[in-house]
Design an enzyme around this catalytic site. Structure first.
Site, PDB file in Angstrom:
ATOM      1  CG  HIS A  55     -48.980  33.845  77.800  1.00 56.62           C
ATOM      2  ND1 HIS A  55     -48.577  32.688  77.168  1.00 56.62           N
ATOM      3  CD2 HIS A  55     -49.273  34.724  76.817  1.00 56.62           C
ATOM      4  CE1 HIS A  55     -48.615  32.869  75.853  1.00 56.62           C
ATOM      5  NE2 HIS A  55     -49.044  34.087  75.612  1.00 56.62           N
ATOM      6  N   PRO A  75     -36.851  41.132  83.999  1.00 58.44           N
ATOM      7  CG  PRO A  75     -38.482  39.776  84.909  1.00 58.44           C
ATOM      8  CD  PRO A  75     -37.688  39.986  83.688  1.00 58.44           C
ATOM      9  CD  GLU A  76     -31.158  43.457  84.188  1.00 59.56           C
ATOM     10  OE1 GLU A  76     -30.224  43.951  84.838  1.00 59.56           O
ATOM     11  OE2 GLU A  76     -31.313  43.646  82.979  1.00 59.56           O
TER      12      GLU A  76
END
Length: 271
Positions: free
Chosen positions: A89, A2-3
């Site tokens: 998770h 994720p940017e």
DNA sequence: CAGTGGGCCTGAGTGC
DNA sequence: TGCACTCAGGCCCACT
């Protein structure tokens, strides 16, 4: 990974749906990068007023306080009225009157941090040194060029550091440098005004285009409504080692810079 | 002070 | 099949 585009696409995919929802319950899983900073029960009863973004952080404005969410490198959010049973998770979950917001993060480089306001010590530590927002009007080409001039290191490192401009991670740094015709190893301080200007334009164009395309889904990124991104199909250099440049046909090279991979075309990009 | 490199964390991929 | 190893990489922090 994720940017800025992935974080912004995530924000857009649930901000309106969660607005004004009241928190009913909070569930935490394994520890993330930083502790939450409050008892989970302290969030119950608060309303989520808005979802903003600063760099790669999502900011959930609450009645009293602020929830900072960072996706690290393997995190993703889901928001739905009904979510599937939580898995190994899933490490943070907000049940609200309008749906459930869940953070899934296998590598746990991500974080969810409660803070009273943006001036708190923790908020300043996380947000205080962040650079200009590349898609906003505050992203000033003159300040950008001045910032490059002041750094005696490779231009790619300056982009990744996030102190001059935020949100540009490895993928979009490589792609923006390709579009600007600049090698990742070029020294920031040595870039001419013209080349700095082309890099400024390239950053804006690449990021805006990636947001339009829903971000890049390399392994498992999806936005909070579950949709995948498609920008990776437009990558000119990232993860294309040995393949031919889509512009000139030259073989794409990869090198290591500060323990991470940089990809570039030796012919289209110069130092 | 600025710049560099280590470590956090787990799953996928590779070689023997 | 299974084990050891490498890599992915955003970010803080210790070190030079």
């Amino acid at each position: 990974m994720p940017e800025l585009p992935e974080v912004e696409v995530t924000r857009l995919s649930f901000a309106a749906r969660i607005a004004n929802a009241r928190v009913l319950a909070v569930t935490t899983g394994k520890p993330l990068r930083w502790p939450l900073g409050c008892l989970p029960s302290a969030l119950v009863g608060q309303s989520v007023l808005a979802v903003r973004r600063r760099g790669k952080y999502l900011l959930l404005d609450l009645d009293k306080g602020l929830l900072l969410i960072h996706l690290g490198m393997s995190g993703s959010l889901s928001f739905a009225v009904q979510l599937p049973a939580s898995g190994a998770h899933d490490h943070f979950e907000l049940a609200t009157t309008q749906g459930c917001l869940r953070l899934n993060d296998p590598r746990r480089f991500g974080a969810v941090v409660f803070t009273l306001d943006e001036g708190s010590p923790m908020a300043l530590k996380l947000l205080g040194k962040l650079g200009m927002e590349p898609l906003s009007d505050e992203f000033d080409p003159v300040a950008f060029q001045r910032g490059l001039k002041a750094r005696r290191t490779a231009v790619k490192q300056v982009l990744l550091a996030g102190e001059l401009v935020v949100g540009v991670g490895n993928i979009y740094a490589c792609e923006a440098l390709f579009h600007a015709g600049i090698r990742p190893t070029a020294l920031a301080a040595n870039l001419s005004g013209g080349r700095a200007g082309r890099l400024y334009d390239a950053i804006r164009e690449v990021l805006a285009r990636a947001v339009q395309r829903g971000g890049s889904t390399l392994r498992d990124f999806s936005s909070a409504d579950g949709s995948a991104g498609h920008f990776q199909l437009e990558a000119m250099v990232y993860a294309r080692t040995g393949k031919s440049c889509k512009v000139c046909g030259t073989s794409i090279k990869s090198i290591r810079q500060g323990q991470r991979s940089s990809f570039f075309c030796p012919k289209c990009q110069r130092n």
